[in-house]
Each structure stands twice: as C-alpha cells, then as structure tokens.
Scaffold this motif. Structure first.
Motif, PDB file in Angstrom:
ATOM      1  N   ARG A  30       0.813  -1.219   0.000  1.00 57.01           N
ATOM      2  CA  ARG A  30       0.000   0.000   0.000  1.00 57.01           C
ATOM      3  C   ARG A  30       0.848   1.272   0.000  1.00 57.01           C
ATOM      4  O   ARG A  30       0.514   2.253  -0.673  1.00 57.01           O
ATOM      5  CB  ARG A  30      -0.948   0.000   1.196  1.00 57.01           C
ATOM      6  N   ALA A  31       1.941   1.264   0.747  1.00 63.12           N
ATOM      7  CA  ALA A  31       2.791   2.452   0.810  1.00 63.12           C
ATOM      8  C   ALA A  31       3.444   2.716  -0.547  1.00 63.12           C
ATOM      9  O   ALA A  31       3.518   3.861  -1.004  1.00 63.12           O
ATOM     10  CB  ALA A  31       3.854   2.285   1.891  1.00 63.12           C
ATOM     11  N   PHE A  32       3.906   1.649  -1.195  1.00 66.28           N
ATOM     12  CA  PHE A  32       4.533   1.800  -2.510  1.00 66.28           C
ATOM     13  C   PHE A  32       3.497   2.239  -3.539  1.00 66.28           C
ATOM     14  O   PHE A  32       3.749   3.129  -4.356  1.00 66.28           O
ATOM     15  CB  PHE A  32       5.179   0.481  -2.939  1.00 66.28           C
ATOM     16  N   GLN A  33       2.324   1.621  -3.494  1.00 62.78           N
ATOM     17  CA  GLN A  33       1.268   1.995  -4.429  1.00 62.78           C
ATOM     18  C   GLN A  33       0.875   3.460  -4.258  1.00 62.78           C
ATOM     19  O   GLN A  33       0.615   4.166  -5.238  1.00 62.78           O
ATOM     20  CB  GLN A  33       0.031   1.117  -4.230  1.00 62.78           C
ATOM     21  N   ALA A  34       0.849   3.947  -3.021  1.00 58.58           N
ATOM     22  CA  ALA A  34       0.491   5.344  -2.770  1.00 58.58           C
ATOM     23  C   ALA A  34       1.482   6.290  -3.440  1.00 58.58           C
ATOM     24  O   ALA A  34       1.101   7.336  -3.982  1.00 58.58           O
ATOM     25  CB  ALA A  34       0.438   5.607  -1.270  1.00 58.58           C
ATOM     26  N   LYS A  35       2.760   5.930  -3.431  1.00 52.98           N
ATOM     27  CA  LYS A  35       3.773   6.766  -4.084  1.00 52.98           C
ATOM     28  C   LYS A  35       3.579   6.771  -5.597  1.00 52.98           C
ATOM     29  O   LYS A  35       3.773   7.796  -6.252  1.00 52.98           O
ATOM     30  CB  LYS A  35       5.170   6.258  -3.730  1.00 52.98           C
ATOM     31  N   VAL A  36       3.190   5.613  -6.140  1.00 53.75           N
ATOM     32  CA  VAL A  36       2.925   5.532  -7.577  1.00 53.75           C
ATOM     33  C   VAL A  36       1.702   6.376  -7.928  1.00 53.75           C
ATOM     34  O   VAL A  36       1.698   7.110  -8.924  1.00 53.75           O
ATOM     35  CB  VAL A  36       2.719   4.064  -8.011  1.00 53.75           C
ATOM     36  N   ILE A  37       0.661   6.298  -7.105  1.00 53.12           N
ATOM     37  CA  ILE A  37      -0.551   7.086  -7.355  1.00 53.12           C
ATOM     38  C   ILE A  37      -0.245   8.576  -7.281  1.00 53.12           C
ATOM     39  O   ILE A  37      -0.742   9.367  -8.092  1.00 53.12           O
ATOM     40  CB  ILE A  37      -1.659   6.705  -6.353  1.00 53.12           C
ATOM     41  N   ARG A  38       0.582   8.966  -6.344  1.00 46.76           N
ATOM     42  CA  ARG A  38       0.995  10.374  -6.236  1.00 46.76           C
ATOM     43  C   ARG A  38       1.653  10.826  -7.540  1.00 46.76           C
ATOM     44  O   ARG A  38       1.366  11.914  -8.055  1.00 46.76           O
ATOM     45  CB  ARG A  38       1.958  10.521  -5.059  1.00 46.76           C
ATOM     46  N   ALA A  39       2.517   9.978  -8.087  1.00 40.77           N
ATOM     47  CA  ALA A  39       3.177  10.301  -9.356  1.00 40.77           C
ATOM     48  C   ALA A  39       2.165  10.397 -10.493  1.00 40.77           C
ATOM     49  O   ALA A  39       2.263  11.270 -11.364  1.00 40.77           O
ATOM     50  CB  ALA A  39       4.235   9.244  -9.677  1.00 40.77           C
ATOM     51  N   ILE A  40       1.170   9.510 -10.485  1.00 39.52           N
ATOM     52  CA  ILE A  40       0.129   9.528 -11.517  1.00 39.52           C
ATOM     53  C   ILE A  40      -0.670  10.827 -11.448  1.00 39.52           C
ATOM     54  O   ILE A  40      -0.957  11.455 -12.479  1.00 39.52           O
ATOM     55  CB  ILE A  40      -0.799   8.305 -11.359  1.00 39.52           C
ATOM     56  N   LEU A  41      -1.021  11.259 -10.245  1.00 35.75           N
ATOM     57  CA  LEU A  41      -1.773  12.511 -10.092  1.00 35.75           C
ATOM     58  C   LEU A  41      -0.952  13.695 -10.614  1.00 35.75           C
ATOM     59  O   LEU A  41      -1.487  14.601 -11.256  1.00 35.75           O
ATOM     60  CB  LEU A  41      -2.134  12.732  -8.620  1.00 35.75           C
ATOM     61  N   ASP A  91      -9.763  12.929  -8.017  1.00 32.11           N
ATOM     62  CA  ASP A  91     -11.021  13.580  -8.364  1.00 32.11           C
ATOM     63  C   ASP A  91     -10.720  14.780  -9.267  1.00 32.11           C
ATOM     64  O   ASP A  91     -10.042  15.709  -8.831  1.00 32.11           O
ATOM     65  CB  ASP A  91     -11.754  14.046  -7.109  1.00 32.11           C
ATOM     66  N   PRO A  92     -11.179  14.778 -10.527  1.00 33.91           N
ATOM     67  CA  PRO A  92     -11.943  13.707 -11.175  1.00 33.91           C
ATOM     68  C   PRO A  92     -11.043  12.523 -11.548  1.00 33.91           C
ATOM     69  O   PRO A  92      -9.888  12.469 -11.121  1.00 33.91           O
ATOM     70  CB  PRO A  92     -12.506  14.401 -12.416  1.00 33.91           C
ATOM     71  N   TYR A  93     -11.584  11.626 -12.365  1.00 31.67           N
ATOM     72  CA  TYR A  93     -10.863  10.413 -12.733  1.00 31.67           C
ATOM     73  C   TYR A  93      -9.602  10.741 -13.537  1.00 31.67           C
ATOM     74  O   TYR A  93      -9.452  11.838 -14.083  1.00 31.67           O
ATOM     75  CB  TYR A  93     -11.764   9.493 -13.563  1.00 31.67           C
ATOM     76  N   VAL A  94      -8.705   9.765 -13.624  1.00 30.14           N
ATOM     77  CA  VAL A  94      -7.476   9.914 -14.406  1.00 30.14           C
ATOM     78  C   VAL A  94      -7.474   8.873 -15.521  1.00 30.14           C
ATOM     79  O   VAL A  94      -7.720   7.690 -15.273  1.00 30.14           O
ATOM     80  CB  VAL A  94      -6.224   9.716 -13.527  1.00 30.14           C
ATOM     81  N   ASP A  95      -7.200   9.316 -16.736  1.00 30.42           N
ATOM     82  CA  ASP A  95      -7.047   8.393 -17.862  1.00 30.42           C
ATOM     83  C   ASP A  95      -5.591   7.934 -17.931  1.00 30.42           C
ATOM     84  O   ASP A  95      -4.675   8.766 -17.917  1.00 30.42           O
ATOM     85  CB  ASP A  95      -7.404   9.082 -19.184  1.00 30.42           C
ATOM     86  N   PHE A  96      -5.383   6.628 -18.015  1.00 33.24           N
ATOM     87  CA  PHE A  96      -4.020   6.114 -18.156  1.00 33.24           C
ATOM     88  C   PHE A  96      -4.051   4.741 -18.808  1.00 33.24           C
ATOM     89  O   PHE A  96      -5.087   4.077 -18.860  1.00 33.24           O
ATOM     90  CB  PHE A  96      -3.321   6.034 -16.787  1.00 33.24           C
ATOM     91  N   ASP A  97      -2.905   4.332 -19.317  1.00 34.58           N
ATOM     92  CA  ASP A  97      -2.709   2.984 -19.848  1.00 34.58           C
ATOM     93  C   ASP A  97      -1.530   2.366 -19.115  1.00 34.58           C
ATOM     94  O   ASP A  97      -0.607   3.083 -18.693  1.00 34.58           O
ATOM     95  CB  ASP A  97      -2.427   3.004 -21.352  1.00 34.58           C
ATOM     96  N   ILE A  98      -1.550   1.058 -18.974  1.00 26.20           N
ATOM     97  CA  ILE A  98      -0.464   0.368 -18.293  1.00 26.20           C
ATOM     98  C   ILE A  98       0.046  -0.754 -19.187  1.00 26.20           C
ATOM     99  O   ILE A  98      -0.745  -1.459 -19.822  1.00 26.20           O
ATOM    100  CB  ILE A  98      -0.926  -0.173 -16.918  1.00 26.20           C
ATOM    101  N   ALA A  99       1.366  -0.884 -19.270  1.00 25.70           N
ATOM    102  CA  ALA A  99       1.951  -1.900 -20.144  1.00 25.70           C
ATOM    103  C   ALA A  99       3.266  -2.399 -19.556  1.00 25.70           C
ATOM    104  O   ALA A  99       3.933  -1.694 -18.789  1.00 25.70           O
ATOM    105  CB  ALA A  99       2.191  -1.326 -21.541  1.00 25.70           C
ATOM    106  N   GLU A 112       1.312   5.138 -18.644  1.00 24.96           N
ATOM    107  CA  GLU A 112       1.236   6.357 -19.449  1.00 24.96           C
ATOM    108  C   GLU A 112      -0.025   7.125 -19.066  1.00 24.96           C
ATOM    109  O   GLU A 112      -1.138   6.643 -19.247  1.00 24.96           O
ATOM    110  CB  GLU A 112       1.245   6.009 -20.935  1.00 24.96           C
ATOM    111  N   VAL A 113       0.173   8.318 -18.538  1.00 24.90           N
ATOM    112  CA  VAL A 113      -0.914   9.118 -17.969  1.00 24.90           C
ATOM    113  C   VAL A 113      -1.293  10.250 -18.918  1.00 24.90           C
ATOM    114  O   VAL A 113      -0.424  10.968 -19.431  1.00 24.90           O
ATOM    115  CB  VAL A 113      -0.501   9.705 -16.604  1.00 24.90           C
TER     116      VAL A 113
END
Length: 227
Positions: A30-41, A91-99, A112-113
C-alpha cells in the motif's frame, strides 16, 4: 512506452518532467502503491501528461534499471485493480494505460498518464506511510509526530500534485508559476468546449432555418395548386 523509449529515458541519466521512475515494488504494498498514485496525479496535471516507470531505481546519482521480479510484475497486470486504487484518491478520474516493457531480459511497468480533460485532478483522500517504530516525536516536512512512530503524508486530501519545473519531482503545487500553468490549461479546455458548442449550435440554427425555408416554399406551392 516502447523498449527504445525506455532505453532513451534511462540513458538521459535522470528523471525528466514527463518521466518519473520508481524502483521495483508490488502494487499490493500500500505504501509503494500510494507513491505511484501520487506520481500519476502529478502527471495528470502536467501539460501533455507523462509516464511513470516502475522498476528503475533512482538514488539521485544514477539510474539503475533493476527490473521487476515475476512476483512483483504479476501484481501490476490488472488495469482494473490499479484504476480502482487510483480512483480512490483522484477527483476527477485519471485516464491512463499500463503496459509491460521488456529490456535486456528485465521487465518494467510503464504507466502512461493522460493530461486532465476539463478540471485539474485533486487528491481526495489522505494516505500516511509509517516510517518506523520508536521514531522521535517531531513535526516537519509532512511528517506527523505520534510518540511511538512517525508517519509521512504521502497523499493529502485536497492537495494538487504537479511535476515541478527545474527539479523534476512530484510535489504539491509549490508556487504561482505551476498553479498558473494548471489553470491556464484548464481554461483552454473550457474555451475549446465553448467554441465547439457554439459551432454546433450555429450549425443547428442554420439547418433549422434552411428547413423552415423549404417548408415555407412547399406550403406556398401547395396553396397555389389549390387556388
């Protein structure tokens, strides 16, 4: 992101504004995922969007393309799982692709965000990562004192994350420069929508006028026939 693009990004030697690297890790951490989500935002609020690459260590001096283990890679295979996690904070949603990108026998994940469409993306929920047990009580740099352990605020409710100019990193909007950039792009999207709506409305009005003219001519012709 292709293998060639990944190789080129690593050869650059450091993060770029549109490319952020994360070391290997599991989405279920969860901690690692949170850092990835922060980068995505942050990438979602950057003009043109960007890419978050998982599996490349960045110690500040050099980039190390470590890659992901089979076990780590398997946790990033589901787009839906990651999208659900991102939507919890965005909020709002984020469009991204993962590969998955393969390079030199190693596996990497590229997210790719896409830049936001109408409104800037705001974080809507807190996430605090525990730094360790028995930490000294203090409160600075986003670290909350607990007496028993220290927790770093990785994601903060209400925060607007951006990719900083100059020093490439994802942080809360630091100055009027980055804020103005975000607002300018939001205004551009609104302006485009207004222009598009005006064109559609104008076409509809003109089409209605032409239809009315044709109907009027037909009515006049029928009246003449009756007379």
């Amino acid at each position: 992101m292709t293998e060639g693009e990944l190789r080129q990004a690593i050869a650059f030697g450091r993060e770029q504004r549109g490319v952020e690297f994360k070391g290997p890790g599991k989405r279920t951490d969860r901690a690692f995922q949170a850092k990835v989500i922060r980068a995505i935002l942050g990438m979602a609020n950057k003009p043109g969007g960007g890419v978050v690459v998982i599996g490349v260590d960045d110690d500040g001096a050099a980039l190390q393309p470590t890659g992901l283990s089979t076990d780590e890679l398997s946790t990033w295979s589901s787009y839906d799982d990651l999208a659900t996690s991102v939507s919890t904070y965005a909020d709002p949603y984020v469009d991204f692709d993962i590969a998955t990108v393969e390079m030199d026998g190693k596996s990497f994940v590229a997210i790719e965000v896409t830049q936001f469409k109408e409104l800037p993306v705001i974080c809507k929920r807190d996430y605090q990562a525990t730094l360790g047990e028995g930490g000294a009580a203090r409160s600075c740099g986003g670290v909350r004192a607990t007496g028993k352990r220290d927790e770093k605020m990785v994601l903060r409710n209400g925060a607007l994350y951006v990719r900083r100019r100059g020093k490439n990193e994802t942080i809360e909007v630091p100055s009027h420069v980055e804020m103005r950039e975000v607002l300018r792009h939001a205004a551009e999207f609104v302006a485009r929508d207004m222009v598009a709506s005006h064109v559609l409305l104008e076409g509809h009005v003109q089409g209605t006028e032409r239809t009315d003219q044709v109907s009027e001519k037909r009515f006049d012709a029928e009246v003449e026939d009756l007379v």
